[in-house]
Enzyme design. Structure first.
Site, PDB file in Angstrom:
ATOM      1  N   HIS A   1     -13.076  -2.039   9.998  1.00 47.89           N
ATOM      2  CA  HIS A   1     -12.948  -2.155   8.772  1.00 47.89           C
ATOM      3  C   HIS A   1     -13.349  -2.851   7.259  1.00 47.89           C
ATOM      4  O   HIS A   1     -12.640  -3.445   6.986  1.00 47.89           O
ATOM      5  CB  HIS A   1     -11.548  -1.677   8.928  1.00 47.89           C
TER       6      HIS A   1
ATOM      7  N   LYS B   1       0.539  -1.228   0.004  1.00 49.62           N
ATOM      8  CA  LYS B   1       0.153  -0.293   0.103  1.00 49.62           C
ATOM      9  C   LYS B   1       0.491   1.112  -0.030  1.00 49.62           C
ATOM     10  O   LYS B   1       0.673   2.082  -1.159  1.00 49.62           O
ATOM     11  CB  LYS B   1      -1.021   0.014   1.023  1.00 49.62           C
TER      12      LYS B   1
ATOM     13  N   ARG C   1      -7.003  -8.125  -7.963  1.00 50.90           N
ATOM     14  CA  ARG C   1      -7.845  -9.774  -8.063  1.00 50.90           C
ATOM     15  C   ARG C   1      -8.523  -9.624  -8.353  1.00 50.90           C
ATOM     16  O   ARG C   1     -10.168  -8.404  -8.118  1.00 50.90           O
ATOM     17  CB  ARG C   1      -7.775 -10.607  -6.544  1.00 50.90           C
TER      18      ARG C   1
ATOM     19  N   GLU D   1      -2.904   6.941   8.354  1.00 55.45           N
ATOM     20  CA  GLU D   1      -3.644   8.023   7.713  1.00 55.45           C
ATOM     21  C   GLU D   1      -4.272   8.777   8.339  1.00 55.45           C
ATOM     22  O   GLU D   1      -4.348   8.537   9.039  1.00 55.45           O
ATOM     23  CB  GLU D   1      -4.089   6.975   6.636  1.00 55.45           C
TER      24      GLU D   1
END
Length: 656
Positions: free
Chosen positions: A235, A116, A291, A200
């Site tokens: 999440h 990421k 994917r 973040e």
């Protein structure tokens, strides 16, 4: 086109891929662990190969065993499904080295988006907007703490190497950062073998919107519109829909172009999903999943395309079936994920045998599942039981179909989130299109409320089932003797029988009077005459209080689960003489909140602890949980050690 493919996955996704392959005339080979030998995906396959023991690291994550199974079975290509090795560049490279086609993107594309942090750096260079944060390589705790303080709180810690909510923690304050960091890194190591994290800024009311992209080896790249995946817990997605409520054509075009640009930037091939976080008028790149996604059926519903067929055709070297200008949105689709988990216990995974399962059917309803009645939900794998997808010409009609489908869904065995899904579908804000990632938390008082007391209908159906099942002869030596009948027969006077039903923390006593061909029940709220009619499917029509309703009662020894009026309720028939033994666990007993593996024991006998102190770490289905002291006290006994597998409710620690 391929003659044979191997599906390197399990459960509903393996069944989903094989269904398309077999429709196209392609032979489908399954792989399985010892725990999955009798599973649905094995039964569905044309051929199946054993990989190893139940733990994924010894079976579904063994690249060498999967490649060997593909070669032995004559497979020309491998479809990785999602999860496990689906985004593993080494696996894609091993397939290529063995002369087997990997039905997915090239290894370089997987690597580009596999981290990421690296993906965000790539998108930043490409001018795609990002949420402010830290994506650096220096993972020293002091550096991460400093960067967290710079970003500000609340912030989000995310595992760089994976998704699905694993290794993701919201941090509310500087003081809580290090504890959350330890948990996030531990989950990341367990799930992905990599504890690198990024930080973040945490958006308080964002929407999670993703774009389905597809690319081929001929230079064509298209997007198949968006999905809104904002309804989440821990999440992880619970409900997805397409198109996104309130999405206008200009925003859709902008996000679609950004997603296609991201795919072109890494020379992408195959199916991928570019995920954005949106708040207000702005949208920010989050990550790209290289994917097929769990929620792909809603895209298939609104476009009329089979995305697995697209994957197979692209992997075989064919061009994309349609160009961008040929793709249209038609109608609306909503998908919910039926999980084996307990929302009342912070969504702790649940395991056990599925004793009863009825999944919906009908116009506009699709169900993807890898579970049948009688199958077991294992501690080793994801707890999803089924995906239920409703499609209709517009959102209101799709919601109506979804609500009816959920009303007709029945399951007994492990705890599930079925009541939560029904509650979301009925919630006024959701029906009006008001969705964001904080939706479940905002409506927790209603969506996660404990069930109320059993209704008159539930008690009546349960008592009739209990009485019918107990109308037997106890004295087998003289089966014709009235004295041996287990019933309410009396020689003189009105015969009755008291049925004690434990309902949560209370016990209801229902007195049943036997009349010819019917019962009179003394129920809460008044007496009632009860008449029933049994049906071949095991259900009954029950006449009560001037109405007739249909009920199915699933009985397992003393447990009675009643399905009626679109919901279920469980009560227990108890012996009043033995009720003194039914007591709640003492406050000093610390019990396992879910079945799992003990990762670490952090206390010793004789140690003094305070309320909230971490006693041990437990892991189940790649989710790590801190087991804490319920009160101040002294550790007097520890019933397990690191590495032990414990059952739900097992005693872990005893405190004085």
């Amino acid at each position: 086109m391929f003659n044979t493919i191997l599906v390197a996955n399990r459960g509903e996704i393996a069944c989903r891929v094989m269904r398309t392959a077999q429709r196209m005339g392609i032979r489908a080979v399954a792989v399985y662990s010892e725990a999955d030998a009798r599973s649905m995906h094995v039964a569905m396959a044309d051929d199946a190969r054993l990989l190893g023991p139940a733990p994924a690291r010894d079976s579904y994550l063994r690249i060498d065993a999967i490649i060997a199974a593909a070669i032995a079975s004559g497979a020309e290509a491998i479809h990785p499904g999602y999860g496990f090795l689906s985004e593993n560049a080494e696996f894609a490279q091993a397939c290529d080295a063995a002369g087997i086609v990997f039905i997915g993107p090239p290894p370089a594309s997987i690597r580009a988006m596999g981290s990421k942090s690296a993906a965000k750096a790539l998108m930043e260079r490409a001018g795609v907007p990002l949420v402010s944060g830290y994506h650096g390589a220096d993972q020293a705790p002091a550096v991460l703490q400093r960067e967290a303080d710079r970003i500000g709180y609340p912030l989000l810690i995310k595992a760089s190497a994976g998704g699905g909510g694993k290794g993701m923690k919201v941090v509310e304050s500087a003081a809580a950062f290090q504890g959350c960091l330890d948990l996030a890194k531990g989950e990341a190591r367990s799930a992905f073998g990599d504890d690198h994290v990024l930080l973040e800024r945490y958006l308080t009311q964002p929407r999670h919107i993703e774009i389905q992209v597809f690319a081929d080896t001929h230079g064509n790249v298209v997007h198949l519109f968006e999905r809104d995946c904002s309804i989440q817990r821990r999440h992880q997605k619970v409900l997805e829909e397409a198109p996104a409520p309130g999405m206008d054509a200009a925003r859709r075009d902008a996000m679609g172009r950004a997603a296609c640009d991201a795919a072109r930037a890494i020379d992408y091939v195959g199916a991928g999903t570019v995920e954005f976080i949106a708040e207000g008028d702005a949208f920010h790149f989050m990550e790209m999943n290289t994917r097929l996604q769990v929620e792909h059926p809603v895209t298939e519903a609104i476009t009329g395309q089979d995305l697995v067929e697209w994957q197979l055709r692209v992997a075989a070297g064919q061009p994309l079936p349609l160009a961008q200008e040929d793709l249209r949105i038609r109608g609306h689709a909503i998908e919910v994920r039926l999980y084996a988990e307990d929302p009342a216990r912070e969504f702790a995974p649940s395991t056990g045998r599925v004793e009863h399962l009825r999944l919906p059917a009908g116009d506009g309803i699709r169900v993807d599942t890898g579970i049948r009645q009688g199958d077991a939900v294992s501690i080793h794998y994801d707890p999803m039981i089924a995906k239920i997808i409703a499609y209709a010409p517009d959102r209101d009609a799709a919601l109506a179909r979804l609500s009816r489908a959920l009303t007709g869904t029945e399951i007994a065995g492990p705890a599930t989130n079925l009541a939560l899904l029904r509650g979301i579908a009925a919630q006024a804000e959701f029906r009006a299109g008001g969705v964001d990632t904080g939706f479940i938390g905002r409506h927790a008082d209603t969506l996660l409320a404990p069930p109320g007391p059993a209704s008159r209908e539930v008690l009546a159906a349960a008592v009739v089932e209990w009485l019918e099942g107990h109308d037997a002869v106890a004295d087998t030596a003289d089966p014709h003797s009235p004295w041996g009948a287990v019933s309410a027969w009396r020689m003189n006077g009105d015969g009755y029988q008291d049925i004690h039903l434990a309902d949560g923390e209370t016990t209801q006593v229902v007195r049943a009077h036997l009349h010819p061909h019917r019962w009179r029940l003394d129920l809460p709220g008044g007496n009632a005459e009860i008449d029933t009619l049994a049906h071949e499917d095991g259900s009954r029509t029950v006449w009560l209080d001037g109405r007739a309703f249909k009920a199915l009662v699933l009985r397992r020894q003393d447990r009675l689960t009643v399905y009626a009026d679109g919901s279920s309720h469980t009560v227990y028939a108890v012996d009043p003489l033995a009720m003194g033994g039914v007591v709640e666990a003492a406050a000093g007993r610390v019990l396992a909140p879910m079945p799992g593996k003990v990762l670490e024991v952090l206390v010793t006998p004789g140690q003094v602890v305070t309320r909230g102190a971490v006693l041990m770490m437990l892991e189940a289905m790649k989710v790590q949980m801190r087991i804490t002291a319920p009160a101040d006290g002294t550790v007097t006994a520890i019933s397990c050690q690191a590495g032990d597998l414990v059952e739900d409710g097992a005693e872990l620690v005893l405190l004085d």
